[in-house]
Design a protein around this motif. Structure first.
Motif, mmCIF file in Angstrom:
data_model
loop_
_atom_site.group_PDB
_atom_site.id
_atom_site.type_symbol
_atom_site.label_atom_id
_atom_site.label_comp_id
_atom_site.label_asym_id
_atom_site.label_seq_id
_atom_site.Cartn_x
_atom_site.Cartn_y
_atom_site.Cartn_z
ATOM 1 N N VAL A 2 -21.997 -15.825 -7.152
ATOM 2 C CA VAL A 2 -21.414 -16.889 -7.982
ATOM 3 C C VAL A 2 -22.496 -17.920 -8.304
ATOM 4 C CG1 VAL A 2 -19.036 -16.678 -7.149
ATOM 5 C CG2 VAL A 2 -20.651 -18.140 -5.907
ATOM 6 N N LYS A 3 -22.244 -18.701 -9.344
ATOM 7 C CA LYS A 3 -23.233 -19.704 -9.773
ATOM 8 C C LYS A 3 -23.552 -20.649 -8.601
ATOM 9 C CE LYS A 3 -23.571 -23.231 -13.435
ATOM 10 N NZ LYS A 3 -25.010 -23.158 -13.601
ATOM 11 N N PRO A 4 -24.824 -20.854 -8.279
ATOM 12 C CA PRO A 4 -25.151 -21.765 -7.175
ATOM 13 C C PRO A 4 -24.673 -23.189 -7.492
ATOM 14 C CG PRO A 4 -27.110 -20.593 -7.937
ATOM 15 C CD PRO A 4 -26.023 -20.280 -8.904
ATOM 16 N N ASN A 5 -24.316 -23.912 -6.456
ATOM 17 C CA ASN A 5 -23.866 -25.291 -6.618
ATOM 18 C C ASN A 5 -25.073 -26.223 -6.496
ATOM 19 O OD1 ASN A 5 -22.726 -27.782 -6.499
ATOM 20 N ND2 ASN A 5 -21.304 -27.331 -4.824
ATOM 21 N N LEU A 6 -25.439 -26.837 -7.626
ATOM 22 C CA LEU A 6 -26.627 -27.708 -7.643
ATOM 23 C C LEU A 6 -26.289 -29.182 -7.422
ATOM 24 C CD1 LEU A 6 -27.848 -25.075 -9.080
ATOM 25 C CD2 LEU A 6 -29.419 -26.660 -10.177
ATOM 26 N N ALA A 281 -33.294 -25.136 -14.599
ATOM 27 C CA ALA A 281 -33.090 -23.682 -14.714
ATOM 28 C C ALA A 281 -33.910 -22.944 -13.660
ATOM 29 C CB ALA A 281 -33.465 -23.211 -16.112
ATOM 30 N N GLY A 282 -35.117 -23.425 -13.406
ATOM 31 C CA GLY A 282 -35.992 -22.792 -12.413
ATOM 32 C C GLY A 282 -35.419 -22.894 -11.005
ATOM 33 N N ILE A 283 -34.844 -24.049 -10.681
ATOM 34 C CA ILE A 283 -34.239 -24.223 -9.346
ATOM 35 C C ILE A 283 -33.042 -23.286 -9.214
ATOM 36 C CG2 ILE A 283 -32.975 -25.828 -7.840
ATOM 37 C CD1 ILE A 283 -34.761 -28.096 -8.951
ATOM 38 N N GLU A 284 -32.247 -23.216 -10.283
ATOM 39 C CA GLU A 284 -31.065 -22.338 -10.226
ATOM 40 C C GLU A 284 -31.496 -20.868 -10.043
ATOM 41 O OE1 GLU A 284 -28.000 -22.971 -13.171
ATOM 42 O OE2 GLU A 284 -27.181 -20.976 -12.760
ATOM 43 N N GLY A 285 -32.516 -20.457 -10.772
ATOM 44 C CA GLY A 285 -33.025 -19.080 -10.655
ATOM 45 C C GLY A 285 -33.518 -18.791 -9.241
ATOM 46 N N TYR A 286 -34.229 -19.737 -8.663
ATOM 47 C CA TYR A 286 -34.738 -19.596 -7.288
ATOM 48 C C TYR A 286 -33.570 -19.450 -6.313
ATOM 49 C CZ TYR A 286 -36.791 -21.181 -2.837
ATOM 50 O OH TYR A 286 -37.171 -21.305 -1.513
ATOM 51 N N MET A 287 -32.514 -20.254 -6.519
ATOM 52 C CA MET A 287 -31.358 -20.189 -5.613
ATOM 53 C C MET A 287 -30.673 -18.826 -5.724
ATOM 54 S SD MET A 287 -29.937 -24.099 -6.022
ATOM 55 C CE MET A 287 -28.583 -24.041 -4.854
ATOM 56 N N ILE A 292 -29.065 -18.560 -2.259
ATOM 57 C CA ILE A 292 -28.743 -19.893 -1.720
ATOM 58 C C ILE A 292 -27.584 -20.427 -2.552
ATOM 59 C CG2 ILE A 292 -29.618 -22.254 -1.371
ATOM 60 C CD1 ILE A 292 -32.454 -20.881 -1.158
ATOM 61 N N ALA A 293 -26.450 -20.665 -1.906
ATOM 62 C CA ALA A 293 -25.238 -21.011 -2.645
ATOM 63 C C ALA A 293 -25.173 -22.501 -2.972
ATOM 64 C CB ALA A 293 -24.009 -20.605 -1.830
ATOM 65 N N ASN A 294 -25.796 -23.339 -2.138
ATOM 66 C CA ASN A 294 -25.587 -24.777 -2.258
ATOM 67 C C ASN A 294 -26.897 -25.524 -2.010
ATOM 68 O OD1 ASN A 294 -24.669 -27.529 -1.656
ATOM 69 N ND2 ASN A 294 -22.634 -26.576 -1.641
ATOM 70 N N MET A 295 -27.132 -26.559 -2.828
ATOM 71 C CA MET A 295 -28.345 -27.377 -2.671
ATOM 72 C C MET A 295 -28.505 -27.894 -1.241
ATOM 73 S SD MET A 295 -30.387 -27.767 -5.209
ATOM 74 C CE MET A 295 -31.296 -29.025 -4.377
ATOM 75 N N LYS A 296 -27.369 -28.142 -0.591
ATOM 76 C CA LYS A 296 -27.423 -28.701 0.774
ATOM 77 C C LYS A 296 -28.246 -27.816 1.719
ATOM 78 C CE LYS A 296 -22.977 -31.005 0.770
ATOM 79 N NZ LYS A 296 -21.598 -30.557 0.818
ATOM 80 N N GLU A 297 -28.250 -26.494 1.439
ATOM 81 C CA GLU A 297 -28.993 -25.570 2.303
ATOM 82 C C GLU A 297 -30.508 -25.761 2.147
ATOM 83 O OE1 GLU A 297 -27.606 -21.417 1.774
ATOM 84 O OE2 GLU A 297 -25.836 -22.351 0.894
#
Ligand code: SIN
Length: 304
Positions: A2-6, A281-287, A292-297
């Protein structure tokens, strides 16, 4: 996957992603609106505003260096009333967080600007700029814990909006200043502003900048800024916003892994107006690649 939560939280302010554009590098967004989808940004941090209009420093005010720029703008701006009249109507149409940067020469002026902005719904948070190296007294409040916290306390007294305090790297121990403003009620700190620097024209034997000195930003400062962010994030409870030579998503991730809850993109905007949206977009691609589902991780997950 699923789309990562940023999403990230800066005090009570929730941002759709951790990438903001830094004060003084993006105006209030109008100039960039035709080039970039502003609604994709985590937040726009506006150019610092003062109580009265300021013309700024004499030119030249920008010098390119091998790995960044020196600026000595001198807080040029139209003053708080013109900002409210001319910029807020445009910002009302933008669907992202708006953080207004405020600067002043006196504690009373900081408080007065904060009071006037408190009535404006569109303003989601304030960034207190106590770290401009380009005006007389611009660094005065950032140098000592007591003076930095006095500004924060005065602003806090006049606003119900979240407060971010933007810190100077031109101090002995930036984390000590961060701790002091945290105790005074700052909801977050952003670091670093520019490093004081200069350039000399060897033909004329004169300083290149009209103001003699300026502030260095860009890739040259990234490792030093990253270290300051890491040290500060280990000491404070409030979110740290990382700034300093972030040019691409890998740089942004270095700051986040080192402890930054969000980042600001500055000098990169002058090279590539789309830098901030590309970084998102780059951060989302990396996740996605790393599941990695959530920025908190990611925030502060540095293995030492
Ligand atoms: C400037 O207007 O001189 C830059 C602002 C800053 O460094 O805080």
């Amino acid at each position: 996957m699923v789309k990562p939560n940023l999403k990230v939280k800066i005090g009570s302010l929730e941002l759709k992603n951790p990438v903001m554009v830094a004060s003084g590098t993006f105006g209030s967004g109008e100039e960039y609106g035709n080039l970039v989808d502003l609604n994709k940004l985590g937040a726009i941090v506006t150019k610092s505003i003062t109580l009265k209009p300021r013309e700024g420093n004499p030119p030249p005010r920008l010098v390119e260096t091998p790995s960044g720029i020196l600026n000595s703008i001198g807080l040029q701006n139209d003053g708080i009333e013109t900002f409210i009249k001319d910029k807020i109507p445009f910002l009302n149409k933008v669907k992202t967080a708006v953080i207004v940067s405020i600067a002043a020469h006196s504690i009373n002026d900081y408080a007065e600007i904060a009071g006037r902005l408190n009535k404006i719904k569109r303003v989601d948070a304030l960034e207190i700029n106590i770290s401009c190296p380009n005006v007389r007294g611009g660094l005065e409040f950032s140098k000592e814990p007591d003076s930095a916290s006095a500004v924060v306390a005065a602003v806090k007294n006049r606003t119900s909006k979240p407060i971010i305090t933007k810190l100077s790297p031109n101090v002995k121990d930036i984390s000590e200043i961060a701790m002091a403003v945290q105790e005074a009620g700052s909801d977050a700190v952003s670091l670093v502003n520019t490093f004081t620097g200069m350039a000399v024209d060897i033909e004329t034997k004169m300083p290149v900048l009209g103001n003699v000195v300026g502030g260095l930003s860009g890739p040259a400062i990234k490792p030093i800024a990253l270290h300051m962010v890491w040290e500060t994030a280990r000491r404070v409870r409030i979110p740290v916003i990382g700034i300093g030579g972030i040019m691409d998503y890998r740089d942004a991730l270095e700051f986040i892994i080192a402890g930054a809850s969000a980042v600001q993109i500055g000098t990169a905007n002058f090279v590539n107006p789309k830098a901030a949206v590309e970084i998102i977009a780059g951060i989302e691609g990396y996740m996605r690649r790393n599941k990695i589902a959530n920025m908190k991780e990611l925030i502060g997950c540095l293995k030492t």
